[in-house]
Design an enzyme around this catalytic site. Structure first.
Site, PDB file in Angstrom:
ATOM      1  N   GLY A  39      18.132  16.241   5.078  1.00 37.12           N
ATOM      2  CA  GLY A  39      18.941  17.454   5.156  1.00 37.12           C
ATOM      3  C   GLY A  39      19.482  17.868   3.806  1.00 37.12           C
ATOM      4  O   GLY A  39      19.342  19.024   3.382  1.00 37.12           O
ATOM      5  N   ALA A  40      20.120  16.927   3.113  1.00 38.65           N
ATOM      6  CA  ALA A  40      20.675  17.238   1.798  1.00 38.65           C
ATOM      7  C   ALA A  40      19.581  17.641   0.824  1.00 38.65           C
ATOM      8  O   ALA A  40      19.754  18.567   0.015  1.00 38.65           O
ATOM      9  CB  ALA A  40      21.450  16.035   1.273  1.00 38.65           C
ATOM     10  N   ASN A  41      18.436  16.962   0.877  1.00 40.50           N
ATOM     11  CA  ASN A  41      17.319  17.323   0.000  1.00 40.50           C
ATOM     12  C   ASN A  41      16.880  18.763   0.229  1.00 40.50           C
ATOM     13  O   ASN A  41      16.661  19.522  -0.723  1.00 40.50           O
ATOM     14  CB  ASN A  41      16.134  16.391   0.244  1.00 40.50           C
ATOM     15  CG  ASN A  41      16.337  15.003  -0.320  1.00 40.50           C
ATOM     16  OD1 ASN A  41      17.223  14.775  -1.131  1.00 40.50           O
ATOM     17  ND2 ASN A  41      15.517  14.067   0.125  1.00 40.50           N
ATOM     18  N   ASP A 237       6.296  10.561  -8.433  1.00 38.64           N
ATOM     19  CA  ASP A 237       7.122  10.114  -7.306  1.00 38.64           C
ATOM     20  C   ASP A 237       7.090  11.211  -6.248  1.00 38.64           C
ATOM     21  O   ASP A 237       7.549  12.328  -6.486  1.00 38.64           O
ATOM     22  CB  ASP A 237       8.557   9.857  -7.782  1.00 38.64           C
ATOM     23  CG  ASP A 237       9.470   9.310  -6.688  1.00 38.64           C
ATOM     24  OD1 ASP A 237       9.039   9.224  -5.527  1.00 38.64           O
ATOM     25  OD2 ASP A 237      10.622   8.976  -7.018  1.00 38.64           O
ATOM     26  N   ALA A 240      10.487  13.305  -2.457  1.00 39.75           N
ATOM     27  CA  ALA A 240      11.108  14.510  -1.887  1.00 39.75           C
ATOM     28  C   ALA A 240      10.172  15.709  -1.830  1.00 39.75           C
ATOM     29  O   ALA A 240      10.627  16.835  -1.649  1.00 39.75           O
ATOM     30  CB  ALA A 240      12.345  14.871  -2.697  1.00 39.75           C
ATOM     31  N   ALA A 241       8.880  15.471  -1.941  1.00 40.32           N
ATOM     32  CA  ALA A 241       7.943  16.600  -1.998  1.00 40.32           C
ATOM     33  C   ALA A 241       8.000  17.453  -0.735  1.00 40.32           C
ATOM     34  O   ALA A 241       8.034  18.685  -0.802  1.00 40.32           O
ATOM     35  CB  ALA A 241       6.528  16.087  -2.225  1.00 40.32           C
ATOM     36  N   GLY A 242       8.003  16.795   0.425  1.00 39.47           N
ATOM     37  CA  GLY A 242       8.031  17.553   1.673  1.00 39.47           C
ATOM     38  C   GLY A 242       9.308  18.356   1.839  1.00 39.47           C
ATOM     39  O   GLY A 242       9.283  19.502   2.298  1.00 39.47           O
ATOM     40  N   ASP A 243      10.440  17.769   1.478  1.00 39.52           N
ATOM     41  CA  ASP A 243      11.713  18.481   1.589  1.00 39.52           C
ATOM     42  C   ASP A 243      11.786  19.632   0.603  1.00 39.52           C
ATOM     43  O   ASP A 243      12.327  20.703   0.926  1.00 39.52           O
ATOM     44  CB  ASP A 243      12.874  17.517   1.355  1.00 39.52           C
ATOM     45  CG  ASP A 243      12.953  16.441   2.426  1.00 39.52           C
ATOM     46  OD1 ASP A 243      12.587  16.722   3.572  1.00 39.52           O
ATOM     47  OD2 ASP A 243      13.385  15.317   2.097  1.00 39.52           O
TER      48      ASP A 243
END
Length: 293
Positions: A39-41, A237, A240-243
């Site tokens: 959520g935060a991402n 890395d 967080a790619a999807g977010d």
């Protein structure tokens, strides 16, 4: 304005040459603590991609909670409705290998105390262009937020992660679902992304399936089908790619961009994020996305 009703964690990230197997101990080369949570991402990704964002969720009354709140605020996310609850904040233990792959263990902490949207949170959702949802909060809370969005005529965008069975009462209230190919296969039982897309469209009006380095598939009940290639980069890395993709996609849709243009915008943002370490620290600004395009 976009609202995000979701999780906030402190990511405890260990970087290794190769992830350990069961019973094996390996030596890491670096350790970092980075505010995250799906959520935060997504909230930070959307804010950096160029829109006003309100975050709805919970942190604990510990040092991690204070740091998560500060990180969101510095990124430009409105945290007026971010709850503080007794006990520890959520954490995610993440192992990142030298190929950029990762494995993650999430301990919900404060996120597990969010069982339904409050009246104030429902009002924020109702005033939004869309609300972003994930599955790191209790299912009853996610369903409650999706229903609040449907009642207000606000599109709910669901990232079905961690993958789990999705009740009809949730999907009936969702306008767009954005799984990766593994989540789509787990939800539908179809290994082929195209078949998974067709099956998901029987339950949700619009679907985007992300395919990593192979790009993304889009389909809608109107019959539109698209495949947008990924921007080819060397991944450092992928945490967080999807977010990042979902946050940027929500911004592009809020701006009224057509599906293909919105997907290219989101793909460019995701490609930028995988070239950097960390979750929230890897997300690009609007200027960077525009330059990449």
């Amino acid at each position: 304005m976009i609202s995000v009703f979701g999780s906030a964690n402190m990511d405890l990230v260990a970087y290794v040459d190769q992830a350990p197997k069961r019973g094996e101990t390996v030596t890491g080369r670096m350790f970092r603590t980075v505010p995250g949570g799906k959520g935060a991402n997504q909230a930070i990704a959307a804010a950096r991609a160029g829109t006003e964002v309100s975050f709805l969720g919970a942190v604990g009354d510990d040092a991690f909670g204070a740091e998560i709140r500060d990180t969101l605020a510095v990124a430009g996310v409105n945290v007026e409705r971010l709850r503080q609850v007794p006990g520890p904040s959520g954490i995610a233990h993440i192992v990142v290998d030298d190929d950029g792959g990762n494995s993650i263990i999430v301990v919900p902490g404060a996120n597990g105390q969010v069982t339904a949207p409050s009246e104030e949170e429902r009002a924020v959702i109702a005033a939004s262009a869309s609300v972003l949802l994930q599955l790191e909060l209790p299912m009853e809370a996610v369903i409650g937020a999706a229903r609040a969005a449907r009642e207000a005529g606000v599109p709910a965008v669901l990232t079905p992660a961690p993958a789990q069975p999705l009740p009809d009462e949730l999907l009936d209230a969702v306008a767009l679902i954005v799984p990766n190919e593994h989540e789509a296969a787990a939800i539908t039982g179809a290994a082929d992304p195209g078949e998974a897309l067709s099956r998901l469209l029987e339950r949700v009006p619009e679907v985007v399936i992300t395919l990593g380095s192979e790009g993304a598939l889009y389909g809608s009940r109107s019959g539109e089908r698209l495949r947008v290639p990924a921007v080819q980069v060397e991944a450092v890395d992928t945490t967080a790619a999807g977010d990042t993709f979902v946050g940027a996609l929500a911004v592009a849709r809020a701006e009224g961009r057509p599906a293909e243009e919105a997907l290219r915008f989101a793909s460019a943002a995701a490609a930028l994020s995988v070239q950097r370490e960390g979750a929230s620290t890897s997300m690009p600004s609007r200027a960077e996305i525009d330059a990449a395009l």
